[in-house]
Design a protein around this motif. Structure first.
Motif, mmCIF file in Angstrom:
data_model
loop_
_atom_site.group_PDB
_atom_site.id
_atom_site.type_symbol
_atom_site.label_atom_id
_atom_site.label_comp_id
_atom_site.label_asym_id
_atom_site.label_seq_id
_atom_site.Cartn_x
_atom_site.Cartn_y
_atom_site.Cartn_z
ATOM 1 N N ASN A 43 104.179 -59.720 21.143
ATOM 2 C CA ASN A 43 104.701 -58.457 21.629
ATOM 3 C C ASN A 43 105.015 -57.466 20.527
ATOM 4 O OD1 ASN A 43 104.647 -59.492 24.262
ATOM 5 N ND2 ASN A 43 106.635 -60.508 23.940
ATOM 6 N N SER A 44 104.892 -57.840 19.302
ATOM 7 C CA SER A 44 105.215 -56.914 18.216
ATOM 8 C C SER A 44 104.361 -57.216 16.997
ATOM 9 C CB SER A 44 106.704 -57.016 17.840
ATOM 10 O OG SER A 44 106.977 -58.279 17.271
ATOM 11 N N THR A 45 104.342 -56.239 16.090
ATOM 12 C CA THR A 45 103.587 -56.420 14.848
ATOM 13 C C THR A 45 104.169 -57.555 14.025
ATOM 14 O OG1 THR A 45 103.110 -54.049 14.834
ATOM 15 C CG2 THR A 45 102.770 -55.251 12.772
ATOM 16 N N GLN A 46 105.513 -57.669 14.014
ATOM 17 C CA GLN A 46 106.161 -58.729 13.256
ATOM 18 C C GLN A 46 105.776 -60.103 13.780
ATOM 19 O OE1 GLN A 46 108.006 -58.402 10.446
ATOM 20 N NE2 GLN A 46 107.921 -60.647 10.364
ATOM 21 N N GLU A 47 105.721 -60.238 15.114
ATOM 22 C CA GLU A 47 105.319 -61.517 15.707
ATOM 23 C C GLU A 47 103.883 -61.856 15.351
ATOM 24 O OE1 GLU A 47 106.011 -61.246 19.835
ATOM 25 O OE2 GLU A 47 108.186 -61.481 19.700
ATOM 26 N N LEU A 48 103.024 -60.839 15.299
ATOM 27 C CA LEU A 48 101.630 -61.053 14.926
ATOM 28 C C LEU A 48 101.535 -61.534 13.477
ATOM 29 C CD1 LEU A 48 98.601 -60.877 15.489
ATOM 30 C CD2 LEU A 48 98.691 -58.445 14.858
ATOM 31 N N GLN A 49 102.306 -60.915 12.592
ATOM 32 C CA GLN A 49 102.286 -61.317 11.190
ATOM 33 C C GLN A 49 102.814 -62.737 11.019
ATOM 34 O OE1 GLN A 49 104.542 -58.276 9.230
ATOM 35 N NE2 GLN A 49 102.869 -56.787 9.218
ATOM 36 N N ASP A 50 103.907 -63.063 11.724
ATOM 37 C CA ASP A 50 104.449 -64.411 11.641
ATOM 38 C C ASP A 50 103.451 -65.442 12.146
ATOM 39 O OD1 ASP A 50 106.764 -63.340 10.646
ATOM 40 O OD2 ASP A 50 107.837 -63.349 12.574
ATOM 41 N N HIS A 51 102.736 -65.095 13.239
ATOM 42 C CA HIS A 51 101.748 -66.016 13.788
ATOM 43 C C HIS A 51 100.610 -66.235 12.797
ATOM 44 C CE1 HIS A 51 99.078 -68.003 16.594
ATOM 45 N NE2 HIS A 51 98.150 -67.085 16.339
ATOM 46 N N GLN A 52 100.156 -65.175 12.139
ATOM 47 C CA GLN A 52 99.073 -65.303 11.179
ATOM 48 C C GLN A 52 99.497 -66.146 9.982
ATOM 49 O OE1 GLN A 52 98.150 -61.199 10.379
ATOM 50 N NE2 GLN A 52 96.683 -61.054 12.060
ATOM 51 N N GLN A 53 100.759 -65.972 9.528
ATOM 52 C CA GLN A 53 101.234 -66.754 8.397
ATOM 53 C C GLN A 53 101.328 -68.223 8.755
ATOM 54 O OE1 GLN A 53 104.929 -65.018 7.166
ATOM 55 N NE2 GLN A 53 103.990 -63.205 6.256
ATOM 56 N N ASN A 54 101.827 -68.516 9.955
ATOM 57 C CA ASN A 54 101.947 -69.907 10.374
ATOM 58 C C ASN A 54 100.587 -70.548 10.594
ATOM 59 O OD1 ASN A 54 104.755 -69.819 10.347
ATOM 60 N ND2 ASN A 54 104.868 -69.081 12.459
ATOM 61 N N THR A 55 99.620 -69.731 11.041
ATOM 62 C CA THR A 55 98.279 -70.258 11.286
ATOM 63 C C THR A 55 97.591 -70.651 9.995
ATOM 64 O OG1 THR A 55 98.083 -68.895 13.276
ATOM 65 C CG2 THR A 55 96.043 -69.765 12.318
ATOM 66 N N HIS A 56 97.777 -69.814 8.940
ATOM 67 C CA HIS A 56 97.090 -70.051 7.684
ATOM 68 C C HIS A 56 97.946 -70.834 6.692
ATOM 69 C CE1 HIS A 56 94.938 -66.528 9.395
ATOM 70 N NE2 HIS A 56 93.887 -67.099 8.821
ATOM 71 N N ARG A 57 99.134 -71.254 7.107
ATOM 72 C CA ARG A 57 99.970 -72.012 6.205
ATOM 73 C C ARG A 57 99.389 -73.408 6.042
ATOM 74 N NH1 ARG A 57 105.992 -71.901 7.905
ATOM 75 N NH2 ARG A 57 105.633 -69.719 7.288
ATOM 76 N N PRO A 58 99.183 -73.856 4.770
ATOM 77 C CA PRO A 58 98.587 -75.177 4.558
ATOM 78 C C PRO A 58 99.532 -76.282 5.008
ATOM 79 C CG PRO A 58 99.354 -74.249 2.479
ATOM 80 C CD PRO A 58 99.472 -73.164 3.519
ATOM 81 N N THR A 59 98.952 -77.293 5.628
ATOM 82 C CA THR A 59 99.759 -78.421 6.073
ATOM 83 C C THR A 59 99.899 -79.422 4.932
ATOM 84 O OG1 THR A 59 97.770 -79.518 6.906
ATOM 85 C CG2 THR A 59 99.029 -78.159 8.467
ATOM 86 N N THR A 60 101.068 -80.015 4.801
ATOM 87 C CA THR A 60 101.311 -80.989 3.760
ATOM 88 C C THR A 60 101.441 -82.369 4.378
ATOM 89 O OG1 THR A 60 103.689 -80.578 3.935
ATOM 90 C CG2 THR A 60 102.470 -79.315 2.271
ATOM 91 N N ILE A 61 100.882 -83.355 3.692
ATOM 92 C CA ILE A 61 100.925 -84.722 4.184
ATOM 93 C C ILE A 61 102.334 -85.288 4.047
ATOM 94 C CG2 ILE A 61 99.986 -87.039 3.851
ATOM 95 C CD1 ILE A 61 97.446 -85.771 2.805
ATOM 96 N N LEU A 62 103.006 -84.973 2.936
ATOM 97 C CA LEU A 62 104.326 -85.501 2.667
ATOM 98 C C LEU A 62 105.398 -84.494 3.056
ATOM 99 C CD1 LEU A 62 103.661 -87.029 -0.876
ATOM 100 C CD2 LEU A 62 103.613 -88.204 1.321
ATOM 101 N N SER A 63 106.507 -84.989 3.561
ATOM 102 C CA SER A 63 107.633 -84.107 3.853
ATOM 103 C C SER A 63 108.306 -83.700 2.542
ATOM 104 C CB SER A 63 108.640 -84.827 4.753
ATOM 105 O OG SER A 63 109.231 -85.917 4.064
ATOM 106 N N LYS A 64 109.147 -82.676 2.613
ATOM 107 C CA LYS A 64 109.845 -82.223 1.406
ATOM 108 C C LYS A 64 110.737 -83.319 0.848
ATOM 109 C CE LYS A 64 109.856 -77.281 2.502
ATOM 110 N NZ LYS A 64 110.701 -76.078 2.749
ATOM 111 N N ARG A 65 111.387 -84.064 1.742
ATOM 112 C CA ARG A 65 112.263 -85.142 1.296
ATOM 113 C C ARG A 65 111.466 -86.234 0.580
ATOM 114 N NH1 ARG A 65 117.128 -87.666 2.189
ATOM 115 N NH2 ARG A 65 117.075 -89.946 2.284
ATOM 116 N N THR A 66 110.346 -86.639 1.170
ATOM 117 C CA THR A 66 109.525 -87.680 0.552
ATOM 118 C C THR A 66 108.970 -87.223 -0.786
ATOM 119 O OG1 THR A 66 108.897 -88.496 2.743
ATOM 120 C CG2 THR A 66 107.536 -89.189 0.877
ATOM 121 N N LEU A 67 108.500 -85.975 -0.817
ATOM 122 C CA LEU A 67 107.965 -85.436 -2.067
ATOM 123 C C LEU A 67 109.058 -85.362 -3.130
ATOM 124 C CD1 LEU A 67 105.495 -84.273 -3.474
ATOM 125 C CD2 LEU A 67 106.131 -82.015 -2.616
ATOM 126 N N GLY A 68 110.267 -84.977 -2.719
ATOM 127 C CA GLY A 68 111.374 -84.919 -3.665
ATOM 128 C C GLY A 68 111.737 -86.285 -4.217
#
Length: 197
Positions: free
Chosen positions: A4-29
């Motif tokens: 419904n908004s430009t901000q929502e579109l930008q957030d959706h695009q960022q989440n779509t192109h965000r690389p997935t990580t195999i390890l969680s932040k805790r495990t990586l830490g």
């Protein structure tokens, strides 16, 4: 999805192109902490193979040169990874390197470097006179200081029960440090060998 908004579109695009990580932040830490313990716990070992005049404070220059060379190699390696493996341009590969932020970081970064250098020099003197097993192990009491910073200043540990468990572990660590301090004699050997154990 309905955006419904430009901000929502930008957030959706960022989440779509965000690389997935195999390890969680805790495990990586946790894995990084283990690696630091194994790797960082060995940094004083090469000093035992240096000539006597290069021990202690004389080891500082050699240590600094090695750290500088490795840092430069890591930067070159990251640049080549982006340029060769990811097929980026020279400019974009250079832009992918961590920025220096001199204007922002000169004071906190310089202070951190100064504190670390003084502590590192002290650890070299400790290893020179107490040995690797006792001297460098005693310097790891710095973990207690960093833990106190995290609890009382940065508020990273909350909850009375959690803090009490941390302090209990700290007391056990201090007890181990005190016991370890008696395992070195002034003749250059350790107490167990001098007792014939």
């Amino acid at each position: 999805p309905n955006l419904n908004s430009t901000q929502e579109l930008q957030d959706h695009q960022q989440n779509t192109h965000r690389p997935t990580t195999i390890l969680s932040k805790r495990t990586l830490g946790l894995l990084s902490a283990v690696f630091n313990g194994v790797w960082g716990g060995s940094i004083m070992v090469p000093m035992h193979y240096a000539p006597p005049e290069a021990h202690g404070t004389g080891y500082v220059i050699s240590f600094a040169i090695g750290a500088t060379i490795i840092t430069i190699c890591l930067w070159i390696g990251r640049f080549l990874y982006h340029y060769v493996c990811l097929k980026k341009t020279v400019r974009s590969s250079y832009d992918s390197l961590p920025p220096f932020h001199f204007r922002i970081m000169w004071r906190p970064g310089g202070t951190a470097g100064l504190l670390w250098s003084i502590g590192n020099l002290s650890s070299m003197i400790s290893v020179q006179y107490l040995g690797e097993g006792v001297g460098y192990s005693l310097t790891q009491a710095s973990m207690l200081v960093s833990g106190i910073w995290g609890i009382f200043y940065f508020r990273e540990v909350v909850g009375f029960g959690v803090r009490m468990r941390w302090f209990l572990s700290a007391l056990i660590t201090i007890g181990g440090i005190l016991l370890l301090s008696f395992e070195h004699d002034d003749d250059g050997g350790d107490v167990s060998r001098s007792r014939g154990v």
